[in-house]
Design an enzyme around this catalytic site. Structure first.
Site, PDB file in Angstrom:
ATOM      1  N   ASN A  97       0.810  -1.217   0.000  1.00 22.91           N
ATOM      2  CA  ASN A  97       0.000   0.000   0.000  1.00 22.91           C
ATOM      3  C   ASN A  97       0.847   1.273   0.000  1.00 22.91           C
ATOM      4  O   ASN A  97       1.677   1.492   0.880  1.00 22.91           O
ATOM      5  CB  ASN A  97      -0.932  -0.015   1.232  1.00 22.91           C
ATOM      6  N   HIS A 142     -14.444  -5.749  10.939  1.00 25.52           N
ATOM      7  CA  HIS A 142     -14.119  -4.413  11.462  1.00 25.52           C
ATOM      8  C   HIS A 142     -15.373  -3.607  11.733  1.00 25.52           C
ATOM      9  O   HIS A 142     -16.038  -3.171  10.798  1.00 25.52           O
ATOM     10  CB  HIS A 142     -13.341  -3.631  10.416  1.00 25.52           C
ATOM     11  N   ARG A 171     -13.468  -6.648  15.547  1.00 27.85           N
ATOM     12  CA  ARG A 171     -12.535  -5.607  15.966  1.00 27.85           C
ATOM     13  C   ARG A 171     -13.321  -4.313  16.116  1.00 27.85           C
ATOM     14  O   ARG A 171     -14.098  -3.956  15.224  1.00 27.85           O
ATOM     15  CB  ARG A 171     -11.453  -5.464  14.893  1.00 27.85           C
ATOM     16  N   TYR A 216      -7.309   6.575  13.213  1.00 23.66           N
ATOM     17  CA  TYR A 216      -7.097   5.335  12.474  1.00 23.66           C
ATOM     18  C   TYR A 216      -8.270   4.380  12.717  1.00 23.66           C
ATOM     19  O   TYR A 216      -8.732   4.240  13.844  1.00 23.66           O
ATOM     20  CB  TYR A 216      -5.787   4.634  12.901  1.00 23.66           C
ATOM     21  N   ASP A 261      -7.099  -2.550  17.612  1.00 26.97           N
ATOM     22  CA  ASP A 261      -5.809  -2.240  16.976  1.00 26.97           C
ATOM     23  C   ASP A 261      -5.335  -0.852  17.428  1.00 26.97           C
ATOM     24  O   ASP A 261      -6.008   0.150  17.166  1.00 26.97           O
ATOM     25  CB  ASP A 261      -6.009  -2.251  15.444  1.00 26.97           C
ATOM     26  N   HIS A 309      -2.501   0.421  16.417  1.00 28.16           N
ATOM     27  CA  HIS A 309      -1.803   0.938  15.239  1.00 28.16           C
ATOM     28  C   HIS A 309      -0.531   1.706  15.612  1.00 28.16           C
ATOM     29  O   HIS A 309      -0.324   2.848  15.178  1.00 28.16           O
ATOM     30  CB  HIS A 309      -2.754   1.801  14.380  1.00 28.16           C
ATOM     31  N   GLU A 332      -3.731  -5.209  19.376  1.00 26.97           N
ATOM     32  CA  GLU A 332      -2.826  -5.312  18.222  1.00 26.97           C
ATOM     33  C   GLU A 332      -1.892  -4.103  18.096  1.00 26.97           C
ATOM     34  O   GLU A 332      -2.314  -2.967  18.331  1.00 26.97           O
ATOM     35  CB  GLU A 332      -3.705  -5.417  16.966  1.00 26.97           C
ATOM     36  N   GLU A 375       2.050  -7.114  11.285  1.00 25.03           N
ATOM     37  CA  GLU A 375       1.580  -6.918   9.907  1.00 25.03           C
ATOM     38  C   GLU A 375       2.594  -6.171   9.048  1.00 25.03           C
ATOM     39  O   GLU A 375       2.565  -6.302   7.829  1.00 25.03           O
ATOM     40  CB  GLU A 375       0.217  -6.215   9.891  1.00 25.03           C
ATOM     41  N   ARG A 387       1.128 -11.677  13.239  1.00 23.82           N
ATOM     42  CA  ARG A 387       0.246 -11.199  12.163  1.00 23.82           C
ATOM     43  C   ARG A 387       0.909 -11.069  10.792  1.00 23.82           C
ATOM     44  O   ARG A 387       0.260 -10.704   9.816  1.00 23.82           O
ATOM     45  CB  ARG A 387      -0.336  -9.835  12.563  1.00 23.82           C
ATOM     46  N   HIS A 420      -2.804 -10.749   8.862  1.00 25.68           N
ATOM     47  CA  HIS A 420      -3.291  -9.476   8.361  1.00 25.68           C
ATOM     48  C   HIS A 420      -4.204  -9.753   7.153  1.00 25.68           C
ATOM     49  O   HIS A 420      -3.864 -10.564   6.299  1.00 25.68           O
ATOM     50  CB  HIS A 420      -2.073  -8.659   7.925  1.00 25.68           C
ATOM     51  N   ASP A 455      -6.194  -3.768   1.483  1.00 27.47           N
ATOM     52  CA  ASP A 455      -5.067  -3.470   0.604  1.00 27.47           C
ATOM     53  C   ASP A 455      -4.213  -4.708   0.337  1.00 27.47           C
ATOM     54  O   ASP A 455      -3.158  -4.613  -0.283  1.00 27.47           O
ATOM     55  CB  ASP A 455      -4.229  -2.312   1.162  1.00 27.47           C
ATOM     56  N   GLU A 506      -7.911 -12.077   9.856  1.00 25.35           N
ATOM     57  CA  GLU A 506      -8.598 -10.799   9.639  1.00 25.35           C
ATOM     58  C   GLU A 506      -9.321 -10.839   8.294  1.00 25.35           C
ATOM     59  O   GLU A 506      -8.797 -11.358   7.311  1.00 25.35           O
ATOM     60  CB  GLU A 506      -7.577  -9.656   9.635  1.00 25.35           C
ATOM     61  N   TRP A 512       1.864   6.650  12.245  1.00 21.32           N
ATOM     62  CA  TRP A 512       0.469   6.529  11.845  1.00 21.32           C
ATOM     63  C   TRP A 512      -0.020   5.115  12.119  1.00 21.32           C
ATOM     64  O   TRP A 512       0.681   4.154  12.000  1.00 21.32           O
ATOM     65  CB  TRP A 512       0.273   6.843  10.353  1.00 21.32           C
TER      66      TRP A 512
HETATM   67  C1  GCO Z   1      -5.159  -3.835   9.956  1.00 26.62           C
HETATM   68  C2  GCO Z   1      -4.187  -2.806   9.498  1.00 26.62           C
HETATM   69  C3  GCO Z   1      -4.577  -2.041   8.295  1.00 26.62           C
HETATM   70  C4  GCO Z   1      -3.422  -1.156   7.834  1.00 26.62           C
HETATM   71  C5  GCO Z   1      -3.337  -1.137   6.350  1.00 26.62           C
HETATM   72  C6  GCO Z   1      -2.200  -0.289   5.865  1.00 26.62           C
HETATM   73  O1  GCO Z   1      -5.026  -4.242  11.083  1.00 26.62           O
HETATM   74  O2  GCO Z   1      -5.980  -4.223   9.161  1.00 26.62           O
HETATM   75  O3  GCO Z   1      -3.674  -2.062  10.562  1.00 26.62           O
HETATM   76  O4  GCO Z   1      -5.771  -1.336   8.454  1.00 26.62           O
HETATM   77  O5  GCO Z   1      -3.533   0.124   8.335  1.00 26.62           O
HETATM   78  O6  GCO Z   1      -3.230  -2.444   5.912  1.00 26.62           O
HETATM   79  O7  GCO Z   1      -2.083  -0.374   4.485  1.00 26.62           O
HETATM   80 MG    MG Z   2      -3.425  -3.514  12.143  1.00 25.21          MG
END
Ligand code: GCO
Ligand code: MG
Length: 402
Positions: free
Chosen positions: A37, A122, A147, A159, A210, A212, A236, A262, A283, A312, A316, A339, A402
């Site tokens: 991505n 999600h 989630r 996020y 998550d 993040h 996560e 991930e 992951r 993961h 994307d 996921e 991020w």
């Molecule tokens: C998740 C991930 C994604 C990422 C994305 C980035 O747990 O699914 O954190 O949402 O942010 O794959 O490209």
């Molecule tokens: Mg994630």
């Protein structure tokens, strides 16, 4: 069976996907996902300019040797671009081998260990009330694991909170959009969300969250502790994991299960996390972790240390990764969860596949190979469109994760 040709297909049915297609002299072909991505064209070039020329003429059956050739032979090892390119080739070669054997991929890996693959969806909303209602919607759709992500008061965006409820796409701009972050506000808010979720729905469903990569180890320890009464399936990416030993500190303070990986690209990113039992779920997934050949090694290492898989599966990652992952999940002994973010109908049309969702589980079909194909004519209609993931800054403007 010799590899006679290979090509890279870039398509954008709503979002960008990169695919490799490998052709053999016996008429069989295999496809692999090469989507990274926000850096799609770097992987496309790595494949076209550097790997494909070395691939032509090789025996398509020598999956391990080809993996080693590209990993060891590059001299410059690892890294997300290189490992995604290797993964794409690896996926396509496993697809070819399974088709040649006339078997679905899970059979080749060692056969079925379970009937279906438990997935988590999600649910998200701008506020607690909305998120709680969304979780209810997922429960109604049959999900066993959900989630939950929620907007944070005082932050314009967060996020995991999507504009479109059913399809979350974080790469939202031609150049990176800027988000704002406030750790204290976040940490005060999240436990309230999970308290409300458990009060409303009880404890019959798995709940995940998550972070993040937003916390330090001691902050993650605190959040994990605060969330303990709500029995999360996992927390996560609590911290960025470049510092593997940082997880020791989190572990000392909480029994909330931890998942990470991930953004990892190889076994070396997680060997300490696994062997010191600092995490519960790994992951790292097929497309970004060097393919099935590489993930098999990670899963076996993890099994020794009571660590389960939790691949993961964001939008994307193309349906090809989802198909390959589901075969892996159907086989792997130490499976945890998968996921699952639905792809849009446009994407599903470009990548016809035989997996399906039923009552909280995904099921692979019995098509030989990984069960996913690409409609090249349709793919050609969707031109690449540059898109970046957002970046994040603290309130005072400092760049953050991020
Ligand atoms: C998740 C991930 C994604 C990422 C994305 C980035 O747990 O699914 O954190 O949402 O942010 O794959 O490209
Ligand atoms: Mg994630």
């Amino acid at each position: 069976m010799k590899i006679i040709d290979a090509k890279v297909i870039v398509t954008c049915p709503g979002r960008n996907f990169v695919t490799i297609k490998i052709m053999t002299d016996e008429g069989l072909y295999g496809i692999g996902d090469a989507t990274l991505n926000g850096r799609e064209l770097a992987v496309a070039s790595y494949l076209t300019d550097h790997l494909i020329p070395c691939l032509i003429g090789r025996d398509a059956g020598q999956i391990e040797d080809i993996w080693q050739f590209f990993y060891r032979g590059a001299y410059w090892r690892r890294g997300p671009v290189g490992m995604t390119a290797i993964a794409a080739i690896d996926m396509a070669l496993w697809d070819i081998k399974a088709k040649a054997a006339n078997m679905p991929l899970y059979q080749l890996l060692g056969g079925r260990s379970r009937t279906g693959v438990m997935v988590y969806g999600h649910a998200n909303g701008t506020g607690i009330e909305e998120t709680v209602a969304e979780v209810g919607r997922y429960i109604d759709m049959g999900y066993k694991a959900i989630r939950a992500q929620c907007g944070v008061p005082g932050l314009p965006s967060t996020y995991g909170v999507s504009k479109d409820r059913m399809f979350y796409e974080p790469a939202d701009n031609d150049l990176p959009s800027e988000n704002m972050w406030d750790t204290a506000a976040y940490m005060a808010h999240v436990p309230k969300l999970f308290e409300e979720l458990r009060d409303t729905y009880g404890y019959s469903h798995h709940l995940l969250h998550d972070v993040h990569h937003r916390l330090t180890p001691i902050e993650a320890g605190r959040l994990g502790k605060d969330l303990e009464p709500f029995r999360l399936f996992w927390l996560e990416d609590a911290v960025t994991a470049e510092l593997q030993e940082g997880f020791r500190l989190i572990r000392q303070h909480t029994t909330t299960p931890l998942a990470v990986g991930e953004v990892f690209s190889s076994i070396h990113d997680c060997h300490q996390l696994i062997s010191e039992q600092l995490i519960d779920y790994i992951r790292t997934t097929i497309v970004h972790g060097g393919g099935i050949t590489s993930l098999r090694r990670i899963a076996h290492l993890a099994e020794l240390y009571h660590v389960k898989t939790g691949f993961h599966g964001a939008t994307d990652l193309s349906p090809i990764t989802m198909g390959a992952a589901l075969h892996f999940d159907t086989w792997v002994p130490n499976f945890g969860i998968q996921e699952y973010m639905r792809h849009t109908p446009e994407t599903d049309e470009v990548f016809p596949h035989d997996y399906e969702f039923r009552d909280g589980y995904l099921y692979v079909g019995d098509t030989p190979g990984h069960g996913v194909d690409i409609n090249e004519e349709l793919a050609a209609k969707y031109e690449y469109k540059r898109a970046y993931l957002p970046v994040n800054r603290l309130r005072d403007g400092t760049m953050f994760n991020w």
